[in-house]
Motif scaffolding. Structure first.
Motif, PDB file in Angstrom:
ATOM      1  N   ASP A 164      -1.901   6.498  -2.240  1.00  0.00           N
ATOM      2  CA  ASP A 164      -2.950   6.566  -3.247  1.00  0.00           C
ATOM      3  C   ASP A 164      -2.751   5.540  -4.362  1.00  0.00           C
ATOM      4  OD1 ASP A 164      -0.706   7.679  -4.334  1.00  0.00           O
ATOM      5  OD2 ASP A 164      -1.694   9.434  -5.190  1.00  0.00           O
ATOM      6  N   GLU A 165      -1.775   4.619  -4.164  1.00  0.00           N
ATOM      7  CA  GLU A 165      -1.507   3.586  -5.159  1.00  0.00           C
ATOM      8  C   GLU A 165      -1.270   2.234  -4.494  1.00  0.00           C
ATOM      9  OE1 GLU A 165       0.769   5.705  -8.847  1.00  0.00           O
ATOM     10  OE2 GLU A 165       1.903   5.477  -6.987  1.00  0.00           O
ATOM     11  N   PRO A 171      -7.611  -0.739  -6.088  1.00  0.00           N
ATOM     12  CA  PRO A 171      -7.097  -0.325  -7.402  1.00  0.00           C
ATOM     13  C   PRO A 171      -8.243  -0.129  -8.398  1.00  0.00           C
ATOM     14  CG  PRO A 171      -5.844  -2.177  -6.550  1.00  0.00           C
ATOM     15  CD  PRO A 171      -7.021  -2.035  -5.658  1.00  0.00           C
ATOM     16  N   ASP A 228       0.860  -1.180   0.000  1.00  0.00           N
ATOM     17  CA  ASP A 228       0.000   0.000   0.000  1.00  0.00           C
ATOM     18  C   ASP A 228       0.897   1.231   0.000  1.00  0.00           C
ATOM     19  OD1 ASP A 228      -1.743   2.108   0.582  1.00  0.00           O
ATOM     20  OD2 ASP A 228      -3.065   0.826   1.759  1.00  0.00           O
ATOM     21  N   VAL A 283       1.176  -1.078  -5.100  1.00  0.00           N
ATOM     22  CA  VAL A 283       2.398  -1.470  -5.802  1.00  0.00           C
ATOM     23  C   VAL A 283       2.583  -2.974  -5.669  1.00  0.00           C
ATOM     24  CG1 VAL A 283       4.901  -1.200  -5.947  1.00  0.00           C
ATOM     25  CG2 VAL A 283       3.464   0.769  -5.366  1.00  0.00           C
ATOM     26  N   ARG A 332       4.067  -3.520 -11.057  1.00  0.00           N
ATOM     27  CA  ARG A 332       2.824  -2.797 -11.360  1.00  0.00           C
ATOM     28  C   ARG A 332       2.591  -1.733 -10.302  1.00  0.00           C
ATOM     29  NH1 ARG A 332      -0.903  -0.311 -14.377  1.00  0.00           N
ATOM     30  NH2 ARG A 332      -2.884  -1.395 -14.619  1.00  0.00           N
ATOM     31  N   ARG A 333       2.152  -0.554 -10.735  1.00  0.00           N
ATOM     32  CA  ARG A 333       1.778   0.528  -9.826  1.00  0.00           C
ATOM     33  C   ARG A 333       0.411   1.020 -10.294  1.00  0.00           C
ATOM     34  NH1 ARG A 333       4.390   4.146  -6.206  1.00  0.00           N
ATOM     35  NH2 ARG A 333       6.303   2.903  -6.481  1.00  0.00           N
ATOM     36  N   ALA A 334      -0.613   0.816  -9.463  1.00  0.00           N
ATOM     37  CA  ALA A 334      -1.988   1.095  -9.875  1.00  0.00           C
ATOM     38  C   ALA A 334      -2.658   2.088  -8.923  1.00  0.00           C
ATOM     39  CB  ALA A 334      -2.798  -0.193  -9.913  1.00  0.00           C
ATOM     40  N   PRO A 335      -3.238   3.172  -9.446  1.00  0.00           N
ATOM     41  CA  PRO A 335      -3.952   4.152  -8.616  1.00  0.00           C
ATOM     42  C   PRO A 335      -5.190   3.526  -7.949  1.00  0.00           C
ATOM     43  CG  PRO A 335      -3.501   5.029 -10.808  1.00  0.00           C
ATOM     44  CD  PRO A 335      -3.229   3.560 -10.867  1.00  0.00           C
ATOM     45  N   LYS A 336      -5.527   4.054  -6.790  1.00  0.00           N
ATOM     46  CA  LYS A 336      -6.705   3.560  -6.071  1.00  0.00           C
ATOM     47  C   LYS A 336      -7.958   4.348  -6.463  1.00  0.00           C
ATOM     48  CE  LYS A 336      -4.375   2.162  -1.780  1.00  0.00           C
ATOM     49  NZ  LYS A 336      -4.324   2.441  -0.321  1.00  0.00           N
TER      50      LYS A 336
END
Length: 255
Positions: A185-186, A213, A182, A188, A197-201
């Protein structure tokens, strides 16, 4: 029902079930690494190997994917099986000598250090992560390389845009080689310490809290019955708010 014998005990099993399931039905625990109830058996780790006599000859089979057969005799912890299993555990220990999970497993077989030398890693190559990723849909990670160079990674060792950041791979990984972190705001995802991978929430439409995500929620929306536009059909509120909304609706219905 199929009749067979496991460790001298008569057993009845459902047609189509496996030796592993039949053994579990009488309380006999067979160790596994690559087996998970949510996935089709693959027989990759070989740790669940048992000895089987089919009326003609004895042989080793992997119990996780070998179907029960009428009249067969099975030994799950014979001297030959334990010798075979101990060798497999020693090979795993030589690959992951510092991993707590592997060391605990090795201790069960009286192993403190392996006799073999190989490149050390934190991955057992059990394949659980690859198979669960395929089950989820994206197939964002897979085996790559050959022989001693084989590893679990993303295509071309790059950050994968196909990854949903769902965390299923991290959940089934027995050694912690895959982690879901965690980052505010992303989310990982990392394999062997390398970011994949890095994904926005997504922000909850009710409370404003970042909760999951957005790419994963879009995939959930796509799978919902009657869904047309994934982004529009994706869940917009967090689980806590969803429960509160459901409770309010139930209360209004009761009134």
């Amino acid at each position: 029902m199929i009749n067979l014998t496991i460790n001298g005990q008569k057993v009845q099993a459902e047609p189509g079930s496996t030796l592993l399931q039949a053994a579990a039905s009488i309380g006999v625990k067979i160790p596994t690494l690559c087996h998970h109830e949510a996935l089709e058996p693959a027989g990759i780790c070989r740790l669940c190997t048992v000895e089987l006599f089919d009326g003609r000859r004895k042989r080793f089979v992997t119990s996780c994917n070998h179907p029960v057969r009428e009249g067969v005799e099975v030994w799950t912890h014979s001297e030959a099986v334990l010798k075979h299993r101990k060798m497999l555990v020693e090979l795993i220990l030589s690959r992951c000598p510092e991993n707590a999970f592997v060391r605990d497993l090795a201790a069960q077989y009286g192993l403190e250090r392996p006799r073999f030398q190989c490149d050390q890693d934190n991955c057992l190559l059990c394949g659980l992560c690859c198979r669960v990723c395929e089950l989820m849909g994206p197939r964002a990670i897979t085996f790559a390389g050959r022989g001693t160079e084989i590893e679990v990674t993303t295509p071309f060792h790059c950050v994968s845009d196909d990854c949903l950041a769902c965390g299923a791979c991290a959940a089934v990984c027995p050694t912690g080689n895959i982690v879901m972190e965690d980052a505010g705001d992303e989310i990982v995802m990392k394999i062997g310490g390398k970011e994949t991978r890095r994904a926005p929430k997504q922000k909850c439409a009710e409370c404003g809290r970042l909760f999951a995500p957005s790419v994963f929620l879009a995939d959930v929306g796509r799978r919902l019955p009657g869904a047309v536009q994934p982004a529009e059909d994706a869940p917009k509120i967090c689980p806590d708010c969803a429960r509160q909304v459901f409770a309010r609706k139930m209360a209004m219905g009761q009134d």
